[in-house]
Motif scaffolding. Structure first.
Motif, PDB file in Angstrom:
ATOM      1  N   ARG A 322      41.187  40.968  39.001  1.00  0.00           N
ATOM      2  CA  ARG A 322      39.794  40.988  38.972  1.00  0.00           C
ATOM      3  C   ARG A 322      38.910  40.329  39.843  1.00  0.00           C
ATOM      4  O   ARG A 322      39.337  39.139  39.786  1.00  0.00           O
ATOM      5  CB  ARG A 322      39.410  40.473  37.708  1.00  0.00           C
ATOM      6  N   PRO A 323      38.325  40.716  40.716  1.00  0.00           N
ATOM      7  CA  PRO A 323      38.109  42.255  41.072  1.00  0.00           C
ATOM      8  C   PRO A 323      39.233  42.926  41.458  1.00  0.00           C
ATOM      9  O   PRO A 323      40.427  42.041  41.835  1.00  0.00           O
ATOM     10  CB  PRO A 323      37.130  42.275  42.161  1.00  0.00           C
ATOM     11  N   LYS A 324      39.324  44.434  41.658  1.00  0.00           N
ATOM     12  CA  LYS A 324      40.692  44.803  42.066  1.00  0.00           C
ATOM     13  C   LYS A 324      41.087  44.781  43.778  1.00  0.00           C
ATOM     14  O   LYS A 324      40.769  45.682  44.198  1.00  0.00           O
ATOM     15  CB  LYS A 324      40.429  46.213  41.694  1.00  0.00           C
TER      16      LYS A 324
END
Ligand SMILES: [Zn+2]
Length: 545
Positions: A322-324
């Motif tokens: 997270r984030p990817k």
């Protein structure tokens, strides 16, 4: 110049003191009071609390992993933030600077970066040298490298393994040795994706247990004060408490330090098959010999990034980014994995992790054996320490945090039933006296005469976190560097390192090995004093033999 710090409450567990008194600082050390009691400068510290400068034994603040995280997450990196054109570059934006500033403002004066590959030690030291105010050190990684595993595979003598440890410490200027997922990282190269304490590394035919035990003994025999620093197998997995229990039991009577134990305090109970097993792990720590020590790696809520040399684990965790986005790199010995992550108070798993860390703190009896870490930045940034101190010192603060957690998560922990509150004396033990002893740093962590004049003064108040976030005054080597929670003077600390003796035959072998494998002299990874470009950047810490 003789400075008298007058009338502070001196909390100095190394010397068994908690009393109102004076501190005298002269030429960078703590001095005896002069017969005439006259000082060049007197600081009225009445109402303030005095402790030695804080020591963080495990915080990832430099090196290849950290810099890859900066590159992967420019939106989180202060160097990319806008700043007024008139601001000196040296004071804002460069996170090396921020690291020194933020630690100093909390009263910390010594920090250990715990995971540097020997090959990247030069870069790590150059970067550490750029961090102002604090002294620092690195732990050097072994236990997944081809040369070391090769020595163990061919059954070479304990002396040869000890010499390899000593050579590695000398070359990289480390303060100690860390092993990360012993053998598991090497096994990852053979496409192994799950690796436990008694599993065997392909090609080398060694178990993780054998690697840990061999290195533990070698570090001890080399006379290195800091015991082998272990990042266990199976980090973060449900049921990993069994790995922690096995590793603790394997320590037997030799010293061993287990890092970020919270990430192994998980069972498989409850509706989601994920629960806190912290009570069982704490019980094992309490029952183990005193020479077994742990740090917690507390999780706090918010955005962070996980960075680890445990490539196997980070590769497995990449889907949870997270984030990817993520970065994984492999190489000889340890590569690294960088996976951004956000811990959410409302999330079941994250709430259990938060609770398990606090349970470990509150259920391990001996403050000399359990250390404050968030495994910065893996569990949280180190700037979360003040909140963590407040959580442990004040059960009302704790109850307020707990009230925000999901009920079903609390049901698989014992946290709500724990009433212990840490004392200031315990905090000072865990952040000063005990870490100095664990690292073999006799000159700090205490306020006794001839100790280093690293001193933090705090202004007590109802808001415990605020007290620790903004020290009233901090002295580094006797020099005032922080006032009212802000750095007032920038200076540079040193890197602490050990240099155990190395047989000439090991030097020859390392030369031959690097020449044959890489066409390089083994010196290519040596960290020379002059490379750092500051006078006396290193300071030797004594070994036992
Ligand atoms: Zn770590």
């Amino acid at each position: 110049m003789l400075t008298r710090i007058k009338g502070a409450r001196i909390v100095d567990p190394a010397n068994g003191r908690d009393e109102i008194g004076d501190l005298w600082l002269r030429d960078g050390t703590i001095a005896a009071p002069p017969p005439d009691a006259r000082a060049d400068e007197t600081v009225d510290a009445s109402g303030l609390i005095a402790m030695a400068g804080g020591i963080d034994i495990h915080s990832h603040i430099a090196g290849a992993n950290v810099n890859t995280a900066r590159l992967l997450l420019p939106e989180q990196h202060r160097a990319h933030a806008r700043r007024p054109a008139s601001t000196p570059l040296s004071q804002v934006g460069w996170t090396t600077f921020e690291t020194g500033r933020l630690y100093a403002e909390m009263g910390f004066t010594t920090v250990v970066e715990p995971a540097i590959s020997p090959h990247t030690a030069l870069h790590a030291h150059l970067e550490l040298a750029d961090i102002p105010i604090i002294d620092k050190a690195i732990l050097t990684l072994l236990g997944n490298d081809d040369f070391g595993l090769g020595l163990m595979r061919s059954g070479e003598s304990a002396n040869a393994i000890r010499d390899h440890v000593a050579w590695t410490l000398q070359t990289s200027r480390g303060l100690g040795i860390k092993v990360v997922n012993a053998g598991g990282v090497a096994a990852f190269k053979d496409n192994i994706r799950s690796f436990s304490f008694d599993d065997v590394v392909p090609y080398y035919g060694l178990t993780s247990r054998a690697i840990v035990k061999t290195l533990q003994k070698a570090v001890h025999e080399a006379g290195v004060p800091h015991p082998l620093h272990v990042h266990c197998n199976n980090l973060g997995l449900p049921g990993s408490f069994e790995t922690a229990l096995m590793t603790i039991a394997a320590a037997e009577d030799l010293p061993l330090h287990l890092a970020h134990l919270q990430f192994y305090a998980y069972g498989e109970e409850g509706p989601q098959g994920f629960s806190s097993a912290a009570p069982r792990v704490a019980e094992a720590v309490n029952a183990a010999p005193k020479s077994v020590t742990v740090d917690v790696g507390q999780v706090m809520f918010g955005q962070t990034v996980t960075i680890s040399s445990d490539v196997l684990r980070q590769f497995s965790a990449r889907g949870q980014a997270r984030p990817k986005k993520y970065a994984i790199a492999d190489g000889d010995a340890n590569g690294f994995g960088v996976v951004p992550y956000e811990y959410r108070a409302g999330g079941f798993h994250n709430a259990v992790q938060f609770a398990a860390g606090l349970e470990l703190f509150l259920m391990i009896d001996d403050p000399w054996r359990v250390f404050f870490t968030t495994d910065h930045p893996n569990g949280a940034p180190f700037t979360a320490y003040p909140d963590l101190f407040a959580l442990l010192m004040d059960r009302d603060v704790r109850a307020e945090w707990v009230s925000r957690l999901p009920k079903e998560a609390l049901a698989v922990t014992t946290l709500p039933s724990l009433t212990r509150e840490y004392t200031l004396y315990e905090i000072a033990t865990m952040t000063r006296a005990a870490p100095a002893r664990l690292l073999g740093l006799a000159d700090r962590g205490h306020l006794g005469i001839s100790g280093r004049a690293d001193v933090a003064l705090y202004r007590p108040g109802k808001d415990i976190a605020q007290m620790f976030r903004a020290a009233a005054r901090v002295y580094k080597d006797g020099e005032l560097v922080v006032r009212d929670g802000e750095v007032t003077r920038y200076r540079y600390g040193r890197a602490l390192n050990v240099a155990p003796e190395v047989e000439a035959s090991m030097r020859r072998r390392m030369d031959e090995y690097y020449d044959a494998r890489y066409g390089l002299p083994s010196d290519f990874m040596r960290v020379p004093e002059e490379a750092v470009g500051r006078p006396h950047p290193f300071e030797a810490v004594a070994c036992a033999n």
